[in-house]
Motif scaffolding. Structure first.
Motif, PDB file in Angstrom:
ATOM      1  N   ILE A 223       0.765  -1.315  -0.079  1.00  0.00           N
ATOM      2  CA  ILE A 223      -0.101   0.002   0.043  1.00  0.00           C
ATOM      3  C   ILE A 223       0.981   1.262   0.018  1.00  0.00           C
ATOM      4  O   ILE A 223       2.199   1.210   0.318  1.00  0.00           O
ATOM      5  N   LYS A 224       0.324   2.545  -0.551  1.00  0.00           N
ATOM      6  CA  LYS A 224       0.855   3.501  -0.378  1.00  0.00           C
ATOM      7  C   LYS A 224       0.678   4.249   1.139  1.00  0.00           C
ATOM      8  O   LYS A 224      -0.395   4.582   1.345  1.00  0.00           O
TER       9      LYS A 224
ATOM     10  N   LEU B  27       6.117   6.851  -0.135  1.00  0.00           N
ATOM     11  CA  LEU B  27       6.446   5.736   0.781  1.00  0.00           C
ATOM     12  C   LEU B  27       5.343   4.541   0.481  1.00  0.00           C
ATOM     13  O   LEU B  27       4.386   5.034   0.528  1.00  0.00           O
ATOM     14  N   GLU B  28       6.109   3.225   0.242  1.00  0.00           N
ATOM     15  CA  GLU B  28       5.057   2.128   0.014  1.00  0.00           C
ATOM     16  C   GLU B  28       5.611   1.219   0.785  1.00  0.00           C
ATOM     17  O   GLU B  28       6.879   0.987   1.026  1.00  0.00           O
ATOM     18  N   VAL B  29       4.691   0.655   1.630  1.00  0.00           N
ATOM     19  CA  VAL B  29       4.918  -0.483   2.787  1.00  0.00           C
ATOM     20  C   VAL B  29       4.186  -1.797   2.323  1.00  0.00           C
ATOM     21  O   VAL B  29       2.970  -1.701   1.568  1.00  0.00           O
ATOM     22  N   SER B  30       4.296  -2.918   3.384  1.00  0.00           N
ATOM     23  CA  SER B  30       3.637  -4.126   3.284  1.00  0.00           C
ATOM     24  C   SER B  30       2.287  -3.555   4.092  1.00  0.00           C
ATOM     25  O   SER B  30       2.106  -2.830   4.921  1.00  0.00           O
ATOM     26  N   ALA B  31       0.954  -4.115   3.811  1.00  0.00           N
ATOM     27  CA  ALA B  31      -0.036  -3.756   4.193  1.00  0.00           C
ATOM     28  C   ALA B  31      -0.294  -3.907   5.528  1.00  0.00           C
ATOM     29  O   ALA B  31      -1.252  -3.615   6.434  1.00  0.00           O
ATOM     30  N   GLN B  32       0.439  -4.840   6.084  1.00  0.00           N
ATOM     31  CA  GLN B  32       0.482  -5.117   7.618  1.00  0.00           C
ATOM     32  C   GLN B  32       2.031  -4.941   7.831  1.00  0.00           C
ATOM     33  O   GLN B  32       2.882  -5.546   6.977  1.00  0.00           O
ATOM     34  N   GLY B  33       2.429  -4.316   9.018  1.00  0.00           N
ATOM     35  CA  GLY B  33       3.727  -4.269   9.492  1.00  0.00           C
ATOM     36  C   GLY B  33       4.042  -5.345  10.670  1.00  0.00           C
ATOM     37  O   GLY B  33       3.092  -5.956  11.054  1.00  0.00           O
ATOM     38  N   LEU B  34       4.984  -5.147  11.309  1.00  0.00           N
ATOM     39  CA  LEU B  34       5.746  -5.823  12.471  1.00  0.00           C
ATOM     40  C   LEU B  34       5.981  -4.700  13.409  1.00  0.00           C
ATOM     41  O   LEU B  34       6.924  -4.133  13.262  1.00  0.00           O
ATOM     42  N   GLY B  35       5.300  -4.687  14.595  1.00  0.00           N
ATOM     43  CA  GLY B  35       5.730  -4.074  15.642  1.00  0.00           C
ATOM     44  C   GLY B  35       6.778  -4.793  16.679  1.00  0.00           C
ATOM     45  O   GLY B  35       6.447  -6.018  17.007  1.00  0.00           O
ATOM     46  N   CYS B  36       8.008  -4.205  16.817  1.00  0.00           N
ATOM     47  CA  CYS B  36       9.138  -4.892  17.355  1.00  0.00           C
ATOM     48  C   CYS B  36       9.202  -4.618  18.946  1.00  0.00           C
ATOM     49  O   CYS B  36      10.204  -5.309  19.278  1.00  0.00           O
TER      50      CYS B  36
END
Length: 358
Positions: free
Chosen positions: A7-8, A14-23
């Protein structure tokens, strides 16, 4: 594993995965730090599975979470991810300190770059807003005399826990790419003002704690298996967070008995859908729009795999309406934090005209 679409995020590119990872939970606040080799394996598993938007902060540890990510991104992994970190919050003498002055911003950015072992941070957030410093003054060091932007040390600027008016003021200095906020079926207050403001300005939305800090994974049993130094336990026992009493009122016994009804209702709908409660809650966040990226955290590969399956859960307008009716404003008892913890509700900064550089 479900395919992770791209997704934008925001309107600056900026383009990222539609779901991220909180670390965060790998290194801080949710009990002791987890074994480094296991966490690196989890991060690699996420990247290889298409989740490339990684979220950290210099306060997680402090510092150790950034160091962990730096180690995980060696060997060619850096080029495959969108890396986000934050500045502006620290703990000293048992108290949370918030910083937004130019000298601090400059030092924090350089220190994060070093710990992460990278030349550039993709998305750099102000973690909490310093109400002593005009927001324009905090944003300017990244652009002007420090030239972090021009030197390529950061690509995009973000804010976390900022009010709508603070977002507008910052955006007038330089386009804000993303705002990070808590958004889930039991944290919907941001829908009133902040989310519409972001959409009006073309700012992406990053939803942290989309599973209600684990509530939609475990329900009222969440507290049973926690370590004594997990800060979520403070909701029940008022334990201190790095020396400062901080609690989650929603997990206090007098509120938890009421709040478990929300979990039970969501669980009933999930059973009918053939998914887990956490997958349904996460799918609800995904269905808020393609300008929203939730960043659920986990320390276990099996839980990560379950979270990714939320991308495959499709909700009809009727199901969305039912969930939102269940999760109405009066459905949850207790605030997100105790009243003395900084959030967007107390993020207003002085006017720029009041600032006198030291």
């Amino acid at each position: 594993m479900a395919t992770v679409k791209r997704i934008k995020l925001g309107s600056q590119g900026l383009e990222v995965s539609a779901q991220g990872l909180g670390c965060m939970g790998m290194s801080a606040f949710y009990g002791p730090s987890k074994p480094e080799p296991e966490m690196i394996a989890l991060i690699h598993h996420a990247i290889n599975g298409g989740v490339t938007f990684l979220d950290t902060s210099d306060v997680y540890g402090p510092h150790t979470n950034e160091i962990l990510l730096g180690k995980a991104l060696k060997g060619g992994m850096r080029e495959r991810v969108e890396l986000a970190t934050k500045f502006g919050a620290s703990f000293a003498d048992g108290q949370m300190k918030i910083h937004g002055d130019p000298a601090y911003v400059r030092a924090a950015c350089e220190a994060s770059l070093k710990r992460l072992g990278v030349d550039c941070i993709d998305l750099y957030y102000q973690h909490r807003i310093d109400t002593r410093v005009p927001i324009e003054v905090t944003v300017c060091p990244l652009l002007n005399f420090y030239s972090a932007f021009e030197e390529g040390k950061i690509k995009y600027i973000g804010l976390s826990e900022a009010s709508a008016s603070t977002i507008r003021r910052a955006h007038a200095v330089h386009p804000i790419t993303a705002v990070q906020l808590e958004w889930s079926l039991w944290s919907r207050d941001v829908e009133e003002d902040i989310v519409p403001t972001c959409r009006e300005l073309g700012i992406g939305i990053v939803a942290y704690s989309p599973l209600g800090r684990g509530f939609f994974s475990s329900g009222p049993k969440l507290l049973e298996n926690m370590s004594k130094d997990d800060f979520r336990q403070c909701g029940a026992s008022r334990l201190s967070l790095v020396g400062k009493g901080v609690s989650l009122p929603r997990l206090q016994p007098e509120n938890l008995e009421h709040n478990k009804k929300l979990f039970e209702r969501v669980n009933e709908i999930a059973a009918k859908k053939g998914c887990t409660t956490s997958q349904l809650a996460l799918a609800w966040v995904h269905h808020q729009g393609d300008d929203v990226c939730p960043i659920p955290g986990t320390t276990k590969i099996e839980n990560f795999n379950q979270n990714i399956k939320a991308l495959s859960v499709k909700l009809t307008p009727e199901e969305m309406a039912e969930l939102e009716s269940i999760a109405a404003a009066d459905a949850v008892k207790g605030g997100r934090y105790m009243s003395d913890f900084a959030t967007y509700k107390d993020s207003e900064t002085p006017p720029l005209s009041s600032w006198k550089a030291s």
